[in-house]
Design an enzyme around this catalytic site. Structure first.
Site, mmCIF file in Angstrom:
data_model
loop_
_atom_site.group_PDB
_atom_site.id
_atom_site.type_symbol
_atom_site.label_atom_id
_atom_site.label_comp_id
_atom_site.label_asym_id
_atom_site.label_seq_id
_atom_site.Cartn_x
_atom_site.Cartn_y
_atom_site.Cartn_z
ATOM 1 C CD GLN A 156 35.317 36.656 51.211
ATOM 2 O OE1 GLN A 156 34.704 36.165 52.136
ATOM 3 N NE2 GLN A 156 35.468 37.950 51.084
ATOM 4 C CG ASP B 50 34.434 38.721 42.443
ATOM 5 O OD1 ASP B 50 33.858 39.483 43.235
ATOM 6 O OD2 ASP B 50 35.663 38.570 42.413
ATOM 7 C CG HIS C 7 28.469 40.599 47.938
ATOM 8 N ND1 HIS C 7 27.835 39.996 48.976
ATOM 9 C CD2 HIS C 7 29.531 39.820 47.649
ATOM 10 C CE1 HIS C 7 28.485 38.888 49.312
ATOM 11 N NE2 HIS C 7 29.528 38.772 48.525
HETATM 12 P P1 IMP Z 1 42.094 38.702 51.381
HETATM 13 O O1 IMP Z 1 40.806 37.998 51.644
HETATM 14 O O2 IMP Z 1 41.938 40.195 51.205
HETATM 15 O O3 IMP Z 1 43.160 38.351 52.384
HETATM 16 O O4 IMP Z 1 42.660 38.190 49.970
HETATM 17 C C1 IMP Z 1 43.035 36.843 49.752
HETATM 18 C C2 IMP Z 1 42.616 36.403 48.360
HETATM 19 O O5 IMP Z 1 41.201 36.270 48.294
HETATM 20 C C3 IMP Z 1 42.998 37.372 47.232
HETATM 21 O O6 IMP Z 1 43.272 36.610 46.065
HETATM 22 C C4 IMP Z 1 41.732 38.170 47.035
HETATM 23 O O7 IMP Z 1 41.667 38.732 45.733
HETATM 24 C C5 IMP Z 1 40.686 37.098 47.242
HETATM 25 N N1 IMP Z 1 39.376 37.600 47.701
HETATM 26 C C6 IMP Z 1 39.018 37.941 48.960
HETATM 27 N N2 IMP Z 1 37.735 38.304 49.004
HETATM 28 C C7 IMP Z 1 37.255 38.190 47.768
HETATM 29 C C8 IMP Z 1 35.959 38.410 47.194
HETATM 30 O O8 IMP Z 1 34.968 38.773 47.840
HETATM 31 N N3 IMP Z 1 35.873 38.185 45.852
HETATM 32 C C9 IMP Z 1 36.916 37.765 45.124
HETATM 33 N N4 IMP Z 1 38.136 37.531 45.607
HETATM 34 C C10 IMP Z 1 38.293 37.752 46.922
HETATM 35 MG MG MG Z 2 32.825 40.334 44.568
#
Ligand code: IMP
Ligand code: MG
Length: 328
Positions: free
Chosen positions: A170, A12, A42
């Site tokens: 990410q 983000d 995104h």
């Molecule tokens: P997961 O990737 O869904 O397994 O989540 C694991 C951690 O990564 C959590 O804290 C999510 O909120 C964070 N996370 C995963 N993808 C993103 C992203 O694109 N932006 C922000 N946080 C993310």
């Molecule tokens: Mg995002």
């Protein structure tokens, strides 16, 4: 010329906006997405329309570019096909035939697991799909008949194209290797892995642009230095909501330079893009020339450059792809 764009914080950072600008100005032949999967959100704002994207490359705003999703990315067919409709990308968006599939069972498992709750995952099934693949029981994109028309050899395509832009997802602090483990996503998110995700070797990368926001936000659990409460964040105009989950993001008014230096090192960042400078420093809305930024904003940017040892070449001053200062 091959450029990778990665996130330097907790996701983000505004990668969607930076990527859409670069796609329009640098006119890449191919825009390839690496990263985990549809856990990413995104946001691209272009010509008055908002495009929240989870799988399809944000560079779609350049209608000439071919859009590819690399072998390292896990695909949810429903999300992919919906986004093709949104961007009208049926004729130019393809997936590497080696990519993994996210199944309904993966999503259910992510939603039901106690550990997912603890970590605050996005419940998009990414973690279970990655772990199935590691356990050699994963499903592949070729197992989904509706994806057949969209499969290609991304490795061949990115290595034959002249000008490739690679989108990471990410952020560095969510990397399973370098982030705040166990409060992380399920893969490494640094530039080397993003390159491998799309099939580019390390010697083929010319530039790594690390995107950071002028303050820090995080969704989900895990440590966050100098965290603000919701009210304090609102007062600073720093209260944000997730693109995928709609969850309120946690925020910190500061840049965490120890983390950012590590991120710049491991990513091998050659340039930094800093977004939302207009939010941190009112009076800089939609500024497009460096000299027109307020003195405070310039001092902040120059201090950050010194602390990270990497030039800040792109500066975001508003939501639209065109609200940017490009000093490259
Ligand atoms: P997961 O990737 O869904 O397994 O989540 C694991 C951690 O990564 C959590 O804290 C999510 O909120 C964070 N996370 C995963 N993808 C993103 C992203 O694109 N932006 C922000 N946080 C993310
Ligand atoms: Mg995002």
């Amino acid at each position: 010329m091959n450029t990778i764009i990665v996130g330097g914080q907790y996701g983000d950072e505004g990668k969607g906006k930076i990527i859409s600008h670069l796609a329009l100005t640098d006119d890449p032949d191919v825009i390839a997405r690496g990263g985990v999967g549809p856990n990413a959100g995104h946001e691209v704002n272009y010509k008055g329309k908002r495009y929240p994207l989870r799988l399809v490359p944000c560079g779609f705003v350049n209608e000439r570019s071919r859009l590819l999703i690399g072998a390292g990315v896990f695909v949810n067919p429903e999300v992919f096909l919906k986004e093709l409709d949104l961007i009208n990308g049926h004729k130019r968006c393809f997936i590497d035939f080696r990519a993994g599939l996210i199944t309904k069972e993966n999503i259910e498992r992510d939603g039901a697991s106690e550990n997912s709750k603890k970590i605050g995952t996005t419940k998009t099934g990414c973690g279970p799909a990655v772990s199935d693949r590691v356990n050699r029981i994963g499903k592949m994109v070729a197992d989904a008949p509706e994806l057949k028309p969209y499969l290609t050899d991304v490795v061949k395509e990115v290595n034959q194209a002249k000008n490739v832009m690679v989108e990471g997802t990410q952020g560095f602090m969510l990397s399973v290797l370098y982030g705040t483990y166990p409060f992380v996503t399920s893969k490494d998110t640094s530039a080397s892995t993003i390159a491998a995700d799309v099939g580019l070797g390390p010697t083929k990368i010319d530039e790594v642009i690390m995107v950071i926001k002028s303050y820090t936000t995080r969704v989900g659990s895990g440590p966050l230095k100098d965290e603000l409460g919701v009210e304090a964040a609102k007062a600073k105009n720093m209260q944000e909501y997730g693109t995928v989950t709609g969850r309120p993001r946690r925020s910190s008014p500061n840049l965490h330079f120890d983390d950012l230096r590590l991120a710049a090192t491991v990513n091998g960042a050659t340039q930094i893009a800093m977004t939302k400078v207009d939010i941190r420093f009112p009076g800089n809305d939609r500024v497009r020339e460096y000299a027109e930024l307020t003195k405070e904003a310039r001092a902040f940017i120059e201090d950050a450059e010194r602390k990270m040892g990497v030039p800040i070449t792109l500066i975001g001053t508003g939501p639209d792809a065109l609200d940017i200062i490009d000093r490259r």
